[in-house]
Design an enzyme around this catalytic site. Structure first.
Site, PDB file in Angstrom:
ATOM      1  N   CYS A 126      14.108  10.062   9.146  1.00 34.76           N
ATOM      2  CA  CYS A 126      13.100   9.515   8.236  1.00 34.76           C
ATOM      3  C   CYS A 126      11.848   9.102   9.004  1.00 34.76           C
ATOM      4  CB  CYS A 126      13.651   8.290   7.505  1.00 34.76           C
ATOM      5  SG  CYS A 126      14.985   8.664   6.353  1.00 34.76           S
ATOM      6  N   ARG A 144      17.554  10.787  13.123  1.00 30.45           N
ATOM      7  CA  ARG A 144      16.801   9.915  14.009  1.00 30.45           C
ATOM      8  C   ARG A 144      17.669   9.328  15.121  1.00 30.45           C
ATOM      9  NH1 ARG A 144      11.271   9.294  14.894  1.00 30.45           N
ATOM     10  NH2 ARG A 144      11.218   7.764  16.554  1.00 30.45           N
ATOM     11  N   LYS A 155      27.643   4.500   8.035  1.00 29.69           N
ATOM     12  CA  LYS A 155      26.858   5.537   8.715  1.00 29.69           C
ATOM     13  C   LYS A 155      26.342   5.032  10.056  1.00 29.69           C
ATOM     14  CE  LYS A 155      22.171   6.490   7.994  1.00 29.69           C
ATOM     15  NZ  LYS A 155      21.584   6.885   9.258  1.00 29.69           N
ATOM     16  N   ASN A 156      25.782   3.816  10.060  1.00 28.62           N
ATOM     17  CA  ASN A 156      25.154   3.300  11.272  1.00 28.62           C
ATOM     18  C   ASN A 156      26.161   2.902  12.343  1.00 28.62           C
ATOM     19  OD1 ASN A 156      22.616   3.692  10.196  1.00 28.62           O
ATOM     20  ND2 ASN A 156      22.426   1.600   9.443  1.00 28.62           N
ATOM     21  N   ASP A 200      16.977  -2.305   6.171  1.00 34.07           N
ATOM     22  CA  ASP A 200      17.600  -1.258   5.356  1.00 34.07           C
ATOM     23  C   ASP A 200      17.946  -1.720   3.949  1.00 34.07           C
ATOM     24  OD1 ASP A 200      17.394   0.658   7.272  1.00 34.07           O
ATOM     25  OD2 ASP A 200      19.501   0.666   7.851  1.00 34.07           O
ATOM     26  N   LEU A 251      12.504   1.187  25.217  1.00 34.66           N
ATOM     27  CA  LEU A 251      13.547   0.238  25.607  1.00 34.66           C
ATOM     28  C   LEU A 251      14.822   0.961  26.017  1.00 34.66           C
ATOM     29  CD1 LEU A 251      13.137  -2.576  22.924  1.00 34.66           C
ATOM     30  CD2 LEU A 251      12.300  -2.542  25.270  1.00 34.66           C
ATOM     31  N   ARG A 261      21.701  11.749   3.457  1.00 33.32           N
ATOM     32  CA  ARG A 261      21.885  11.336   4.846  1.00 33.32           C
ATOM     33  C   ARG A 261      22.731  10.069   4.933  1.00 33.32           C
ATOM     34  NH1 ARG A 261      17.355   9.429   7.060  1.00 33.32           N
ATOM     35  NH2 ARG A 261      18.632   9.114   8.900  1.00 33.32           N
ATOM     36  N   ILE A 304       9.894  -4.810  10.737  1.00 34.26           N
ATOM     37  CA  ILE A 304      10.547  -3.839  11.616  1.00 34.26           C
ATOM     38  C   ILE A 304       9.797  -2.511  11.659  1.00 34.26           C
ATOM     39  CG2 ILE A 304      12.705  -2.670  12.153  1.00 34.26           C
ATOM     40  CD1 ILE A 304      12.850  -5.700  12.387  1.00 34.26           C
ATOM     41  N   ARG A 310       9.069   4.625  16.192  1.00 37.58           N
ATOM     42  CA  ARG A 310      10.332   4.079  16.680  1.00 37.58           C
ATOM     43  C   ARG A 310      10.394   4.401  18.168  1.00 37.58           C
ATOM     44  NH1 ARG A 310      15.358   5.273  12.551  1.00 37.58           N
ATOM     45  NH2 ARG A 310      14.358   4.700  10.619  1.00 37.58           N
ATOM     46  N   PRO A 311       9.599   3.725  18.976  1.00 42.01           N
ATOM     47  CA  PRO A 311       9.550   4.065  20.395  1.00 42.01           C
ATOM     48  C   PRO A 311      10.903   3.877  21.060  1.00 42.01           C
ATOM     49  CG  PRO A 311       8.466   1.968  19.987  1.00 42.01           C
ATOM     50  CD  PRO A 311       8.748   2.572  18.648  1.00 42.01           C
ATOM     51  N   ILE A 312      11.214   4.772  21.988  1.00 34.97           N
ATOM     52  CA  ILE A 312      12.494   4.667  22.694  1.00 34.97           C
ATOM     53  C   ILE A 312      12.293   4.157  24.116  1.00 34.97           C
ATOM     54  CG2 ILE A 312      13.530   6.485  21.284  1.00 34.97           C
ATOM     55  CD1 ILE A 312      13.268   8.337  23.728  1.00 34.97           C
TER      56      ILE A 312
END
Length: 419
Positions: free
Chosen positions: A116, A92, A22-23, A306, A125, A398, A328, A121-123
């Site tokens: 989830c 996400r 998936k990832n 995970d 970066l 998912r 994390i 989960r700041p974006i």
């Protein structure tokens, strides 16, 4: 609404054929936006997140069709650059489309993603790296509007944390930028190697993927190809932890053992026999597991966040103590309250969870609050006495293609039931 009904106490004996990751599939689908002509992704898992990504591609004007386990994407006619809220919030990782849409269309507009709720989960970066490549980005409430007024240009970028998503977004924009991009402190996850492998096959010039420094020499265009998605290492870890929790002996096929080397020592410490082949892993569980000791999550090649929940589930009935430190995501222990309903003895303090193994877990009505936490509940239920009912299957779906089917083939007493 549906729930899983699991009657525990039956050891697993059987084979699991690991699906495509998936990832990896999600950034690969986003990368197809950059290519002229058709790409065929082989081994694309049948997941709700993958379908959400295909929905975004169709909205952009891409041709998308599924043929068995393959998905064909042709972005030749893509022309839309705005992704609506209803599509973005289904997963996400949808933010990974920002780099590819803006690089292809010259602009992009989308909202912050869904998925989830594991905490912040700041974006930032992502945005820092894309701005360094020449992208003008404005944040308006929940929306991000990007443009490339003077074209993308290579740059030297250093991430303060090796974020997988930021590394992916920067790669997707940099492959069509003019000149060289050097990305330092990049994520090293196998999924990044898979993304770079696909882009290189399409004509990109990327080196160093899988190391802390990635070099990208920009090219003018990319052309679609046929590409096989890597095996899902998190799914593989789930089956191994299910086998450890339920007892018995399981064999995984179509897997890359090198991707799970942080898990093997822990399973062996718990008393499992783990044998590794070229593309297979077998696990034999002892009569009772031992505690796994201390586990600290971190970026690859450290123990993946995970995998934390499913390993914790296997430790709930182990003799001895196990300790988990989550570095994390701050909300990655949401499954603990549900495991406690089944009789697990888990104490959480800040980013640490201490598991004191109990002799028995009992069935209960529980609910998945996130993807990997849902898989952990299934793993615990397999080793519990009585019947467990697991709700919140939208989270499990998912990341697992019919989890109940794969477990049933290995002997689990599990059914999906409509409420």
């Amino acid at each position: 609404m549906q729930h899983l009904q699991i009657r525990g106490g039956t050891p697993l004996f059987g084979e699991f054929f690991v699906h495509g990751a998936k990832n990896s599939a999600l950034p690969l689908l986003a990368a197809a936006v950059l290519c002229q002509g058709e790409t065929v992704f082989e081994g694309c898992p049948g997941l709700s997140d993958v379908e959400a990504a295909c929905g975004i591609l169709r909205h952009l004007g891409c041709s998308v069709r599924r043929e068995g386990s393959s998905i064909a994407v042709d972005a030749s006619a893509a022309g839309e650059s705005c992704v609506p809220d209803s599509l973005m919030r289904k997963m996400r990782s949808s933010v990974v489309f920002l780099g590819s849409i803006a690089a292809r269309m010259g602009e992009a507009s989308l909202c912050f993603p869904g998925g989830c709720e594991l905490g912040a989960r700041p974006i930032d970066l992502h945005l820092m790296g894309l701005r360094a490549l020449g992208m003008a980005i404005e944040e308006e409430g929940r929306y991000i509007r990007a443009s490339v007024p003077h074209g993308l240009r290579g740059a030297k970028i250093r991430l303060r944390f090796p974020s997988v998503g930021a590394t992916e977004n920067i790669l997707l924009a940099a492959v069509l930028a003019k000149g060289e991009t050097v990305l330092e402190n990049a994520a090293c996850e196998p999924e990044l190697i898979d993304l770079a492998g696909y882009l290189n096959r399409c004509g990109a010039r990327i080196s160093g993927a899988g190391t802390g420094t990635i070099q990208v020499e920009g090219v003018q265009s990319l052309k679609g190809c046929r590409y096989k998605v890597m095996p899902d290492r998190i799914e593989a870890a789930t089956w191994l932890c299910c086998g450890a929790s339920a007892g018995g002996e399981v064999l995984l096929r179509q897997v890359c053992p090198a991707h799970l080397e942080s898990l093997f020592p822990l399973l062996r410490k718990m008393g499992c026999r783990v044998d590794v082949g070229r593309d297979s892993i077998s696990l034999k569980s002892p009569p009772r597991l031992a505690g796994c000791g201390g586990v600290v999550t971190g970026p690859y090649p450290e123990f993946p966040t995970d995998m934390q929940a499913v390993l914790m589930a296997a430790c709930c009935r182990a003799a001895g103590e196990s300790r988990f430190t989550e570095t994390i995501f701050e909300n990655r222990f949401r499954h603990v309250a549900e495991l406690q309903k089944m009789g697990a003895d888990i104490a959480v303090e800040g980013i640490c969870a201490k598991v004191a193994g109990v002799e028995r877990l009992h069935g209960a009505e529980v609910s998945a609050t996130d993807l990997r936490g849902g898989a952990a509940l299934a793993a615990a239920a397999l080793g519990a006495e009585g019947v467990t009912k697991i709700g919140g299957l939208c989270h499990i779906d998912r990341g697992y293609e019919c989890l109940e089917r794969d477990l049933a083939l290995a002997g689990a007493d599990i059914r999906r039931i409509a409420d």
